[in-house]
Structure formats: C-alpha cells, structure tokens
Motif scaffolding. Sequence first.
Motif, PDB file in Angstrom:
ATOM      1  N   GLU A 171      68.326  36.051  33.754  1.00  0.00           N
ATOM      2  CA  GLU A 171      67.329  37.379  33.796  1.00  0.00           C
ATOM      3  C   GLU A 171      68.426  38.586  33.848  1.00  0.00           C
ATOM      4  O   GLU A 171      69.554  38.537  34.160  1.00  0.00           O
ATOM      5  N   HIS A 172      67.808  39.518  33.183  1.00  0.00           N
ATOM      6  CA  HIS A 172      68.504  41.005  33.278  1.00  0.00           C
ATOM      7  C   HIS A 172      67.658  42.033  33.687  1.00  0.00           C
ATOM      8  O   HIS A 172      66.340  41.931  33.095  1.00  0.00           O
ATOM      9  N   GLN A 173      68.059  42.924  34.124  1.00  0.00           N
ATOM     10  CA  GLN A 173      67.172  44.197  34.506  1.00  0.00           C
ATOM     11  C   GLN A 173      67.982  45.290  34.741  1.00  0.00           C
ATOM     12  O   GLN A 173      69.136  45.315  34.848  1.00  0.00           O
ATOM     13  N   VAL A 174      67.340  46.498  34.712  1.00  0.00           N
ATOM     14  CA  VAL A 174      68.139  47.871  35.105  1.00  0.00           C
ATOM     15  C   VAL A 174      67.250  48.335  36.273  1.00  0.00           C
ATOM     16  O   VAL A 174      66.178  48.353  36.466  1.00  0.00           O
ATOM     17  N   ARG A 175      68.259  49.185  36.891  1.00  0.00           N
ATOM     18  CA  ARG A 175      67.761  50.199  38.008  1.00  0.00           C
ATOM     19  C   ARG A 175      67.544  51.317  37.516  1.00  0.00           C
ATOM     20  O   ARG A 175      68.844  52.034  36.873  1.00  0.00           O
ATOM     21  N   VAL A 176      66.749  52.193  37.639  1.00  0.00           N
ATOM     22  CA  VAL A 176      66.738  53.601  37.291  1.00  0.00           C
ATOM     23  C   VAL A 176      66.584  54.746  38.433  1.00  0.00           C
ATOM     24  O   VAL A 176      66.022  54.241  39.680  1.00  0.00           O
ATOM     25  N   GLY A 177      67.351  55.524  38.226  1.00  0.00           N
ATOM     26  CA  GLY A 177      67.690  56.609  39.107  1.00  0.00           C
ATOM     27  C   GLY A 177      67.581  58.117  38.662  1.00  0.00           C
ATOM     28  O   GLY A 177      68.242  57.963  37.483  1.00  0.00           O
ATOM     29  N   GLU A 178      66.796  58.959  39.023  1.00  0.00           N
ATOM     30  CA  GLU A 178      66.880  60.433  38.376  1.00  0.00           C
ATOM     31  C   GLU A 178      66.603  60.202  37.036  1.00  0.00           C
ATOM     32  O   GLU A 178      67.272  60.770  36.081  1.00  0.00           O
ATOM     33  N   ASP A 179      65.338  59.580  36.617  1.00  0.00           N
ATOM     34  CA  ASP A 179      64.870  59.369  35.217  1.00  0.00           C
ATOM     35  C   ASP A 179      65.889  58.781  34.084  1.00  0.00           C
ATOM     36  O   ASP A 179      65.912  59.160  32.806  1.00  0.00           O
ATOM     37  N   ALA A 180      66.965  57.965  34.526  1.00  0.00           N
ATOM     38  CA  ALA A 180      67.942  57.492  33.885  1.00  0.00           C
ATOM     39  C   ALA A 180      68.350  56.069  34.348  1.00  0.00           C
ATOM     40  O   ALA A 180      68.241  55.924  35.308  1.00  0.00           O
ATOM     41  N   ILE A 181      69.115  55.422  33.513  1.00  0.00           N
ATOM     42  CA  ILE A 181      69.510  54.020  33.894  1.00  0.00           C
ATOM     43  C   ILE A 181      70.798  54.013  34.913  1.00  0.00           C
ATOM     44  O   ILE A 181      71.626  54.860  34.416  1.00  0.00           O
ATOM     45  N   ALA A 182      70.508  53.534  36.021  1.00  0.00           N
ATOM     46  CA  ALA A 182      71.845  53.784  37.168  1.00  0.00           C
ATOM     47  C   ALA A 182      72.568  52.706  37.113  1.00  0.00           C
ATOM     48  O   ALA A 182      73.790  52.535  37.128  1.00  0.00           O
ATOM     49  N   GLU A 183      71.991  51.433  36.923  1.00  0.00           N
ATOM     50  CA  GLU A 183      72.632  50.199  37.132  1.00  0.00           C
ATOM     51  C   GLU A 183      72.012  49.093  36.065  1.00  0.00           C
ATOM     52  O   GLU A 183      70.922  49.055  36.123  1.00  0.00           O
ATOM     53  N   TYR A 184      72.846  48.114  35.510  1.00  0.00           N
ATOM     54  CA  TYR A 184      72.554  47.200  34.916  1.00  0.00           C
ATOM     55  C   TYR A 184      72.861  45.750  35.699  1.00  0.00           C
ATOM     56  O   TYR A 184      73.648  45.648  36.488  1.00  0.00           O
ATOM     57  N   GLN A 185      71.793  44.971  35.626  1.00  0.00           N
ATOM     58  CA  GLN A 185      72.067  43.698  36.578  1.00  0.00           C
ATOM     59  C   GLN A 185      71.854  42.469  35.731  1.00  0.00           C
ATOM     60  O   GLN A 185      70.661  42.378  35.073  1.00  0.00           O
ATOM     61  N   VAL A 186      72.595  41.319  35.879  1.00  0.00           N
ATOM     62  CA  VAL A 186      72.346  39.987  35.331  1.00  0.00           C
ATOM     63  C   VAL A 186      72.681  38.911  36.657  1.00  0.00           C
ATOM     64  O   VAL A 186      73.131  39.122  37.320  1.00  0.00           O
ATOM     65  N   ASN A 187      71.392  38.002  36.188  1.00  0.00           N
ATOM     66  CA  ASN A 187      71.324  36.804  37.070  1.00  0.00           C
ATOM     67  C   ASN A 187      71.817  35.787  36.027  1.00  0.00           C
ATOM     68  O   ASN A 187      71.164  35.606  34.990  1.00  0.00           O
ATOM     69  N   MET A 188      72.945  34.920  36.383  1.00  0.00           N
ATOM     70  CA  MET A 188      73.278  34.175  35.275  1.00  0.00           C
ATOM     71  C   MET A 188      73.664  32.744  36.235  1.00  0.00           C
ATOM     72  O   MET A 188      73.848  32.625  37.245  1.00  0.00           O
ATOM     73  N   MET A 189      73.410  31.516  35.398  1.00  0.00           N
ATOM     74  CA  MET A 189      73.699  30.144  35.868  1.00  0.00           C
ATOM     75  C   MET A 189      75.039  29.782  35.368  1.00  0.00           C
ATOM     76  O   MET A 189      74.976  29.700  34.099  1.00  0.00           O
ATOM     77  N   VAL A 190      76.003  29.512  36.166  1.00  0.00           N
ATOM     78  CA  VAL A 190      77.303  29.169  35.660  1.00  0.00           C
ATOM     79  C   VAL A 190      77.461  27.566  35.728  1.00  0.00           C
ATOM     80  O   VAL A 190      77.204  27.189  36.924  1.00  0.00           O
ATOM     81  N   THR A 191      77.916  26.860  34.778  1.00  0.00           N
ATOM     82  CA  THR A 191      77.977  25.385  34.723  1.00  0.00           C
ATOM     83  C   THR A 191      79.573  25.223  34.989  1.00  0.00           C
ATOM     84  O   THR A 191      80.130  25.611  34.078  1.00  0.00           O
ATOM     85  N   PHE A 192      79.817  24.328  35.745  1.00  0.00           N
ATOM     86  CA  PHE A 192      81.361  24.011  35.900  1.00  0.00           C
ATOM     87  C   PHE A 192      81.474  22.630  36.284  1.00  0.00           C
ATOM     88  O   PHE A 192      80.658  21.904  36.858  1.00  0.00           O
ATOM     89  N   VAL A 193      82.443  22.025  35.622  1.00  0.00           N
ATOM     90  CA  VAL A 193      82.779  20.418  35.712  1.00  0.00           C
ATOM     91  C   VAL A 193      83.568  20.218  36.906  1.00  0.00           C
ATOM     92  O   VAL A 193      84.600  21.037  37.416  1.00  0.00           O
ATOM     93  N   LEU A 194      83.112  19.334  37.842  1.00  0.00           N
ATOM     94  CA  LEU A 194      83.654  18.827  39.021  1.00  0.00           C
ATOM     95  C   LEU A 194      84.898  18.074  38.532  1.00  0.00           C
ATOM     96  O   LEU A 194      84.875  17.223  37.739  1.00  0.00           O
ATOM     97  N   ASP A 195      85.888  18.077  39.415  1.00  0.00           N
ATOM     98  CA  ASP A 195      87.319  17.078  39.318  1.00  0.00           C
ATOM     99  C   ASP A 195      86.737  15.828  39.590  1.00  0.00           C
ATOM    100  O   ASP A 195      85.878  15.523  40.630  1.00  0.00           O
ATOM    101  N   ASP A 196      87.537  14.902  38.989  1.00  0.00           N
ATOM    102  CA  ASP A 196      87.244  13.619  39.233  1.00  0.00           C
ATOM    103  C   ASP A 196      87.983  12.955  40.375  1.00  0.00           C
ATOM    104  O   ASP A 196      88.924  13.770  40.999  1.00  0.00           O
TER     105      ASP A 196
END
Length: 67
Positions: free
Chosen positions: A42-67
């Motif tokens: 997902e990605h979204q923005v937060r608005v404050g004072e009629d302008a973009i105040a912050e950008y946010q991303v929700n990400m899924m991170v895949t990592f390999v487990l050690d043997d």
Amino acid sequence: MSAAKISEISSTSARGFQDAIEQGIARANKTLRNVRNVWIKEHQVRVGEDAIAEYQVNMMVTFVLDD
C-alpha cells in the motif's frame, strides 16, 4: 532446501515515496538477514494545510532463513 519468511514494514518520509521505500529497506536490512524481495502492498499520503505532509508505504519484505 531453504525457507523464506515475510515481514511487514511501514515507512514514512516527508520527501516522497522513493525515499520512504529506501528508508524501509535500509531498516529491514538492519534487523533481517538475506533480504531478497520487497512488495509494496500500500502507499498513501497524509495531507496537512492543503499540501502533502508525509508519504507512507507498507511493504512486505521477503528474507531467507539461514539453514
């Protein structure tokens, strides 16, 4: 055989989506070993004072487990 795991990370930036993604990946690499893929769920923005105040991303991170 290797096994992989997925962790969800939320990251924000005042500069833009690209910066939020880069910060999220940098943070993932601090605590997770063998990061292989990132899917932007997902990605979204937060608005404050009629302008973009912050950008946010929700990400899924895949990592390999050690043997």
